[in-house]
Design an enzyme around this catalytic site. Structure first.
Site, short mmCIF file in Angstrom:
data_model
loop_
_atom_site.label_atom_id
_atom_site.label_comp_id
_atom_site.label_asym_id
_atom_site.label_seq_id
_atom_site.Cartn_x
_atom_site.Cartn_y
_atom_site.Cartn_z
N SER A 78 0.85 -1.19 0.00
CA SER A 78 0.00 0.00 0.00
C SER A 78 0.89 1.24 0.00
CB SER A 78 -0.90 0.00 1.23
OG SER A 78 -1.35 1.31 1.48
N LEU A 135 -16.08 8.52 3.52
CA LEU A 135 -16.17 8.25 2.08
C LEU A 135 -16.04 6.75 1.79
CD1 LEU A 135 -14.06 11.13 0.49
CD2 LEU A 135 -16.50 11.03 0.85
N SER A 136 -16.00 5.98 2.84
CA SER A 136 -15.93 4.51 2.73
C SER A 136 -14.76 4.01 1.90
CB SER A 136 -17.23 3.93 2.18
OG SER A 136 -17.22 2.57 2.48
N ASP A 182 -22.45 1.13 1.07
CA ASP A 182 -21.12 1.50 0.57
C ASP A 182 -20.73 0.71 -0.68
OD1 ASP A 182 -21.24 2.82 2.97
OD2 ASP A 182 -19.88 1.45 4.00
N TYR A 232 -21.65 0.92 16.35
CA TYR A 232 -22.44 0.65 15.15
C TYR A 232 -23.24 -0.64 15.34
CZ TYR A 232 -23.38 -0.09 10.16
OH TYR A 232 -23.98 -0.28 8.95
C1 GLA Z 1 -21.35 2.71 7.41
C2 GLA Z 1 -21.81 1.35 6.90
C3 GLA Z 1 -23.00 1.50 5.94
C4 GLA Z 1 -24.11 2.35 6.55
C5 GLA Z 1 -23.53 3.64 7.14
C6 GLA Z 1 -24.57 4.41 7.92
O1 GLA Z 1 -20.81 3.47 6.38
O2 GLA Z 1 -20.75 0.70 6.25
O3 GLA Z 1 -23.49 0.22 5.57
O4 GLA Z 1 -24.83 1.62 7.50
O5 GLA Z 1 -22.44 3.39 8.01
O6 GLA Z 1 -25.58 4.83 7.07
#
Ligand code: GLA
Length: 393
Positions: A78, A135-136, A182, A232
């Site tokens: 990376s 931003l995942s 995401d 979460y």
């Molecule tokens: C994270 C999770 C998603 C979603 C969001 C909240 O990004 O990966 O699947 O649940 O939180 O909306």
């Protein structure tokens, strides 16, 4: 709203140079894949409740370059982390490897479980998706990696299955019980458009956004996220309990009325979580309609209402997100809200295009003053979803 497409020859040049510098592969074929980050316009914490979400893919991506090996070994470097890691396909994971490699191992584990025969790779990755900014970057990595692994054996999965496989890797291997938001956004993203995703039927409606004079500004608090996974997973458990107590398979069929009427049975905490979910689902649908009729004021109102609900009912905000949200509201925007899981990360602001130049320095200065931390505030453009850049066609 402007859009962007990646300059694929630049991407390939950079990826190739990095791969050759790091692993000196003996020849072709060269595989290059790209998975974009995503920004969720509205519909937060609704995906795992079978509700609605409305994300876009953005012009920030994880890029992977790889060449196949003759054995089952995976070596990945990376660039951003300046860290290399290795694992062997089909072997038990070992916990001493860096955290990011788990996403890759998880993806290969799921693909193997789906009956895909995989082969080893020498690979490099670089990314301009900021980590922890909502931003995942993890979904972008998973999706790009799944595509690289499949391309190495000239295999592929239909986009929906690919996204679901990546989600499963995160749920079952990494231990984050995320929904489908995401990975769907990263796979199905469409330039100039948002995706209205029904997370129950998994149907997607493309909502065109071109012509709206707005910009999407990411206001990253730079607060490292903490306890995200545990908090979460707790929120998710609470929603599932609320649905059970309401006698429903999920919160999707719940309404304001049913939730309000069952307030005592649910208990205050479950009630608040469920209230957020039912009202957020309504806001997603109203936002899509407001976009279609060009009513940006209404879109902005929904977005800011989503933030208040995430703060007061879902309780996933934190002092830094509040400082940032206040800064965005003061600087002037259609609407703004925390994005992603919460507990740190970023606020998204929907800003009139001609205001962006003033908005960014103003929000930066005011957050710095109130939170005592340097933020990272930048505009993003809407991009297409993930792709195999090479081999092309
Ligand atoms: C994270 C999770 C998603 C979603 C969001 C909240 O990004 O990966 O699947 O649940 O939180 O909306």
């Amino acid at each position: 709203m402007s859009s962007s497409t990646y300059n694929s020859s630049q991407v390939v040049r950079r990826a190739r140079a990095l791969l050759y510098e790091k692993w000196q592969p003996r020849g072709e074929p060269l595989i290059v894949t790209r998975g974009p980050g995503r920004l969720n316009l509205i519909g937060e914490h609704t995906d795992y409740n079978h509700g609605y979400v409305m994300p876009v893919a953005v012009d920030r991506s994880v890029v992977i370059a790889a060449t196949p090996r003759e054995d089952q070994r995976i070596r990945v470097y990376s660039e951003g982390l300046d860290s290399a890691a290795e694992y062997t396909l089909g072997r038990e994971p070992d916990d001493h490897k860096p955290g990011w490699i788990k996403y890759l191992e998880g993806v290969s584990w799921v693909l193997a479980d789906l009956g895909k025969s995989l082969r080893g790779l020498d690979a490099v990755l670089y990314s301009d998706v900021p980590r922890g900014a909502g931003l995942s970057s993890s979904a972008a990595l998973e999706v790009a990696w799944a595509m690289a692994l499949l391309t190495a054996t000239r295999d592929h999965l239909p986009p929906r299955e690919l996204a679901l496989a990546c989600q499963r890797a995160e749920n079952e291997y990494v231990g984050m019980k995320c929904g489908i938001l995401d990975q769907f956004a990263s796979v199905f993203g469409r330039a100039q458009s948002a995706l209205l995703i029904d997370c129950d039927s998994l149907e997607i409606e493309v909502v065109p956004l071109q012509g709206h004079p707005i910009s999407l500004v990411v206001c990253d608090t730079n607060r490292p996220r903490s306890l995200v996974n545990s908090e979460y997973n707790q929120r998710r458990a609470s929603c599932e309990q609320a649905a059970r107590l309401l006698g429903l398979p999920s919160l999707r069929p719940a309404t304001r009325e049913t939730v309000m009427a069952a307030r005592e049975t649910l208990g205050e905490e479950n009630f608040k979580r469920a209230w957020h979910v039912v009202t957020e689902n309504e806001r997603v649908i109203e936002t899509a309609e407001a976009f279609k009729r060009g009513d940006l004021e209404a879109v902005g109102r929904m977005i800011s209402a989503s933030h208040r609900s995430l703060r007061d009912y879902y309780e996933v905000s934190c002092p830094e997100l509040e400082a940032m949200w206040t800064a965005t509201q003061r600087a002037g925007c259609y609407g703004s809200r925390l994005v992603g899981a919460g507990f740190g990360g970023a606020v998204l602001a929907l800003v009139a295009e001609e205001q962006v130049r003033q908005f960014i320095p103003q929000v930066t200065a005011s957050y710095l003053e109130s939170a005592g931390r340097q933020p990272n505030v930048f505009a993003v453009q809407i991009a297409n979803g993930a792709e195999v850049v090479l081999p092309s066609g």
